[in-house]
Write a protein that holds these residues in place. Structure first.
Motif, PDB file in Angstrom:
ATOM      1  N   LEU A   1      92.040  10.552  55.685  1.00 35.10           N
ATOM      2  CA  LEU A   1      91.464   9.485  56.245  1.00 35.10           C
ATOM      3  C   LEU A   1      91.530   9.486  57.757  1.00 35.10           C
TER       4      LEU A   1
ATOM      5  N   CYS B   1      95.136  10.998  58.742  1.00 34.41           N
ATOM      6  CA  CYS B   1      95.903  10.408  57.911  1.00 34.41           C
ATOM      7  C   CYS B   1      96.024  10.549  56.766  1.00 34.41           C
TER       8      CYS B   1
ATOM      9  N   LEU C   1      90.408  -0.304  50.595  1.00 33.09           N
ATOM     10  CA  LEU C   1      89.231   0.740  51.346  1.00 33.09           C
ATOM     11  C   LEU C   1      87.995   0.901  50.690  1.00 33.09           C
TER      12      LEU C   1
ATOM     13  N   ARG D   1      90.084   5.560  57.544  1.00 30.33           N
ATOM     14  CA  ARG D   1      91.545   4.813  57.635  1.00 30.33           C
ATOM     15  C   ARG D   1      91.031   3.513  58.151  1.00 30.33           C
ATOM     16  N   TYR D   2      90.535   2.563  57.372  1.00 33.50           N
ATOM     17  CA  TYR D   2      90.330   1.192  57.890  1.00 33.50           C
ATOM     18  C   TYR D   2      91.526   0.609  58.299  1.00 33.50           C
ATOM     19  N   GLU D   3      91.639   0.087  59.379  1.00 31.71           N
ATOM     20  CA  GLU D   3      92.799  -1.013  59.690  1.00 31.71           C
ATOM     21  C   GLU D   3      92.731  -2.225  58.921  1.00 31.71           C
TER      22      GLU D   3
ATOM     23  N   LYS E   1      91.444   8.043  61.760  1.00 31.55           N
ATOM     24  CA  LYS E   1      91.781   7.262  62.382  1.00 31.55           C
ATOM     25  C   LYS E   1      91.291   7.219  63.535  1.00 31.55           C
TER      26      LYS E   1
ATOM     27  N   SER F   1      87.362   2.465  63.794  1.00 31.35           N
ATOM     28  CA  SER F   1      88.147   2.509  62.305  1.00 31.35           C
ATOM     29  C   SER F   1      88.491   1.188  62.119  1.00 31.35           C
TER      30      SER F   1
ATOM     31  N   PRO G   1      95.730  -0.579  49.210  1.00 31.65           N
ATOM     32  CA  PRO G   1      94.895  -0.428  50.196  1.00 31.65           C
ATOM     33  C   PRO G   1      93.310  -0.600  50.034  1.00 31.65           C
TER      34      PRO G   1
ATOM     35  N   ASN H   1     102.757   1.783  55.747  1.00 29.17           N
ATOM     36  CA  ASN H   1     102.029   2.473  54.465  1.00 29.17           C
ATOM     37  C   ASN H   1     102.866   3.423  54.254  1.00 29.17           C
TER      38      ASN H   1
ATOM     39  N   GLU I   1     101.475   7.140  53.724  1.00 31.15           N
ATOM     40  CA  GLU I   1     100.429   7.995  54.952  1.00 31.15           C
ATOM     41  C   GLU I   1     101.474   8.763  55.648  1.00 31.15           C
TER      42      GLU I   1
END
Ligand SMILES: *Cc1c(COP(=O)(O)O)cnc(C)c1O
Length: 832
Positions: A246, A229, A129, A158-160, A248, A279, A127, A185, A188
């Protein structure tokens, strides 16, 4: 009861799989393969097995997470909340197996199922991030918090799409999308029930309530829903398991199109799309912040969700609001979450109906702020029109905080209007802006820098007036890194040698590495040390061949600079030295010099042209040097693509020399420098950031020091720095710059590097040319030292031995004691 069901369930899965198993863990993996991944062994791919294994490991953590959460819910337990826009946590499977102390068990189970654990570890997507050091620091701190059994939550986004993947084409950086969630993931846990609304835009209205108090209502133009998340963060060899939570973003409600006419319908769809965009993507560093409305929206979004979540937990504990600061400590990791100061005030005043003074007292007792940079261009500000239109109510609150604060300043410093202007939360020079560092400082009870030098400079420069007004608020906490990931996991061979030599206490008490010093001259120990380092270099050489096609000799001195590409970090200083060394070898083919392999890695911000040009230059030099047969392999240059945590696992343990050559006063701390040191690399560096403390700990005789000090840098700039004079006065330097300008490293193209050469000769804001001569002289001392393998090995051992201070466990203990007043809480799975 539930246990019985689980066993029964796993047994059924086993039967369905048609496979005989030998351990409960094997059963669990098969059960997850079938019941969660919906595959059976004959058709399962590597990815399916990875997922099944990861789910099985996660299940073990969740048992510990449940036990932890139950204990944390008690009325008298204080929780440390680490608010950070970035968490660069790296691959999770290996680390979780390590912290659960079950690697051997998993390896055996997977072997029995016909799979190699290392191949499964290798396919995990990390990840991404975070951009670099700041996000990785947050991740190391989560590892230490759980290991030290401190109740804690990491709060972020929670960056996609995380930080872009880097490819090198024709020597240039090319960015590709980071699709880390594409295959799912497994770590998560989405919690639709833990969600909050966040308001944006619109206007405010005020009214007087029944008690005669002024109440403000924010009528937002839109709201976005944040959904939690969670990822479990398991402590090492303890039952404590914390979470990284995180947020979303989602649209508040799905729209009901019967209520709309056609125009409104499309508007509603657009609203939904915008909400879900919040996000989507992590912003790269080092880009102009101006006008990035979405970025400010991201910051407010995650901060508001996190504070609402803390209030929810407080309510669940059944405590009253005036105890909030006794139940939660909130650390602001840089200014990115600093709008939290205004948001907590808003929640307390507008929603919990507290008085201003009561709310302000709680707010200041809750927050503490970590500053990460002195670079003026990196200090965050937001233009007032943008702030006003996106966050009208928080801005009103910032104005009121400022009004009261500036009254205090005026009382303390009557008549000092300049000071009032400097300290104001609003910058009134030119386009008016909100100064986020000032907001974070005023709203916090503690402000810290991240290395001793940085904390001193902070008090002398950007936060000087604040340090004068609240001296007791300012302190230093030098950064650290986790020895679990950066030694045990990524250098397991060295970890085993340490266990055998000094016992395994160092794993949670890194200061015990000091006992290695007694073995530094022991020949047998030195041989074992060198053999391990050689193996690590061979492993890295294989990866280099794989990703770049370049053959490097593991016997050469591995001279490594990996970090974000930035002018202040001065990768181009290193490049200039390489050119001068190359010229020496060309002119004197018999020169007796240590073979060197120069390895670079790091991403440049997509909009940072100069940094991208530096990558191109390194690759241009590599092309020329690596293809020059006359060198007989005495020199190689490698740009290792896509530097990230996973690649770092192979790189840090393979370095002989760690390049930490930033302009003094510019690198706040650095943590890469610590990872290298722990693994036994020697540092060549300036007196910058934590290098100062690294040298203090290692001893001056075990450190290659060069360059101007922060004070000398300052003086030189004040006196009027003229870089061209340094080029005129140094043949090697002038020659290297000429070579670049003449197209030697750009296939004859004389234009390509012109901006870089011109910038160095005319401005050189980071004093590359001023430090060049001393850097070259220092590199000569490095080459000389490398000739004496025993002496070098001794210095390598001494660096590891003296690296104990740089554990994130030490840093977290300091935060707990000096800033958060949080305490360990023992979790016992067997008792819960
Ligand atoms: C440690 C680390 C960094 C920070 O490196 P510095 O040398 O301190 O700038 C950046 N990126 C990754 C992937 C890291 O692991």
């Amino acid at each position: 009861m539930s246990d019985v069901n689980a066993v029964d369930f796993d047994a059924k899965a086993r039967a369905a799989s048609g496979q005989a198993t030998e351990s409960a863990f094997e059963d669990a993996v098969l059960s997850n393969l079938i019941c969660r991944q919906a595959r059976y062994p004959d058709i399962a791919t590597q990815q399916d097995w990875y997922m099944a294994l990861a789910y099985s490991v996660r299940d073990r953590m969740l048992a510990r997470w449940a036990a932890s959460t139950k204990v944390y819910a008690a009325k008298d337990v204080k929780v440390a909340c680490y608010l950070s826009a970035e968490f660069l946590i790296g691959p999770q499977l290996g680390n979780n197996l390590l912290n659960l102390d079950m690697e051997a068990e998993a390896r055996e189970a997977m072997r029995a199922l016909g799979h190699d654990l290392d191949s499964l570890l290798a396919i995990e997507e990390e990840p991404g991030l975070g951009n670099g050091g700041l996000g990785r620091l947050a991740a190391c701190y989560l590892d230490s918090l759980a290991t030290l059994q401190i109740p804690a939550i990491g709060y972020g986004i929670r960056y996609e799409f995380g930080i872009f993947d880097q490819e090198i084409r024709d020597g240039w950086q090319v960015e590709t999308t980071d699709k880390w969630l594409q295959k799912g993931n497994p770590w998560e846990i989405v919690r639709p029930d833990v969600s909050f609304y966040v308001s944006f835009a619109g206007h405010t209205e005020s009214e007087t309530d029944a008690d005669g108090r002024l109440r403000v209502r924010w009528i937002p133009r839109r709201q976005v829903k944040g959904v939690a998340c969670d990822m479990p963060m398991q402590g090492y060899r303890v039952d404590s398991c914390n979470i990284l939570r995180l947020w979303k973003s989602e649209a508040v409600e799905s729209f009901d199109f019967q209520d709309f006419n056609a125009g409104e319908y499309y508007e509603a769809v657009e609203e939904k799309v915008v909400s879900e965009t919040l996000s989507k993507v992590l912003y790269p560093n080092d880009e102009p912040e101006a006008g990035k409305r979405l970025r400010l929206a991201q910051q407010y979004f995650f901060v508001s969700c996190s504070l609402q979540d803390m209030l929810r937990m407080m309510d669940a504990k059944g405590t009253s609001i005036d105890q909030f600061a006794d139940l939660f400590a909130a650390q602001l990791n840089d200014t990115h979450p600093s709008v939290a100061v205004a948001e907590l005030m808003r929640l307390l005043i507008d929603e919990r109906l507290l008085s201003w003074d009561a709310a302000w007292d709680i707010t200041r007792r809750t927050f503490a702020y970590t500053n990460h940079t002195l670079l003026p261009e990196a200090l965050e500000t937001w233009g007032l029109p943008l702030f006003q239109s996106l966050l009208p109510r928080p801005l009103e609150i910032i104005y009121e905080i400022n009004r009261r604060f500036l009254d205090d300043v005026r009382r303390q410093y009557p008549g000092d209007d300049e000071r009032v202007k400097r300290m104001s939360l609003i910058d009134e020079t030119g386009d008016r802006k909100v100064r986020m560092a000032n907001l974070a400082t005023v709203g916090s009870h503690a402000v810290n820098g991240v290395a001793a030098l940085h904390s001193d400079l902070l008090k002398q420069t950007v936060l000087r007036d604040f340090a004068a007004m609240f001296p007791e608020h300012f302190l230093n906490v030098t950064n650290g890194v986790t020895p679990r990931r950066f030694l045990m996991l990524s250098n397991s061979r060295l970890a085993r040698l340490l266990d055998k030599t000094i016992g395994d206490g160092w794993r949670t008490d890194l200061a015990r590495l000091d006992a290695l010093a007694a073995h530094a001259d022991d020949t047998a120990f030195q041989d074992a040390w060198r053999a391990i380092r050689r193996d690590n270099k061979t492993a890295l050489a294989a990866r280099i061949r794989n990703s770049t096609g370049i053959d490097v000799d593991p016997g050469a001195l591995f001279d490594i600079q990996v970090k974000r590409i930035h002018e202040y970090k001065r990768q181009h200083l290193n490049a200039l030295y390489i050119i001068s060394l190359y010229r020496r070898l060309c002119r004197n083919p018999d020169l007796d010099t240590a073979p060197r392999c120069f390895i670079f890695g790091g991403k440049a911000a997509p909009g940072y042209a100069m940094a991208k040009l530096i990558i191109r230059l390194i690759n241009g030099i590599a092309e020329v040097v690596n293809n020059d047969a006359s060198l007989k392999g005495r020199m190689k240059v490698v740009f290792y693509p896509d530097f990230n945590v996973k690649n770092g696992h192979w790189i840090y343990p393979a370095a002989d020399l760690s390049e930490q050559i930033s302009t003094a006063g510019k690198e706040a701390s650095g943590t890469g420098n610590m990872k290298f040191m722990i693994n036994g690399a020697l540092t060549i560096g300036t007196l910058d950031g934590a290098n100062v403390e690294i040298r203090e700990e290692a001893g001056a005789e075990n450190f290659f020091l060069f360059g101007l000090t922060a004070q000398q840098v300052d003086e030189l700039k004040r006196a009027g720095y003229r870089p061209a004079e340094y080029a005129q006065g140094n043949d090697e330097l002038r020659d290297a710059l000429d070579q670049i300008a003449q197209g030697r490293f750009s296939r004859g193209d004389k234009e390509m590097f012109r901006p870089l050469v011109d910038n160095l000769l005319q401005h050189d804001p980071f004093l590359v040319l001023a430090d060049f001569a001393d850097y070259v002289a220092c590199q000569d001392r490095v080459s000389e030292a490398w000739r004496d393998a025993r002496q070098w090995t001794r210095m390598s051992i001494m660096n590891s031995a003296r690296s104990g201070k740089f554990s994130s466990d030490r840093a977290i203990r300091e935060y707990c004691e000096r800033i958060w007043t949080t305490h360990p809480v023992r979790i016992d799975l067997a008792q819960s």
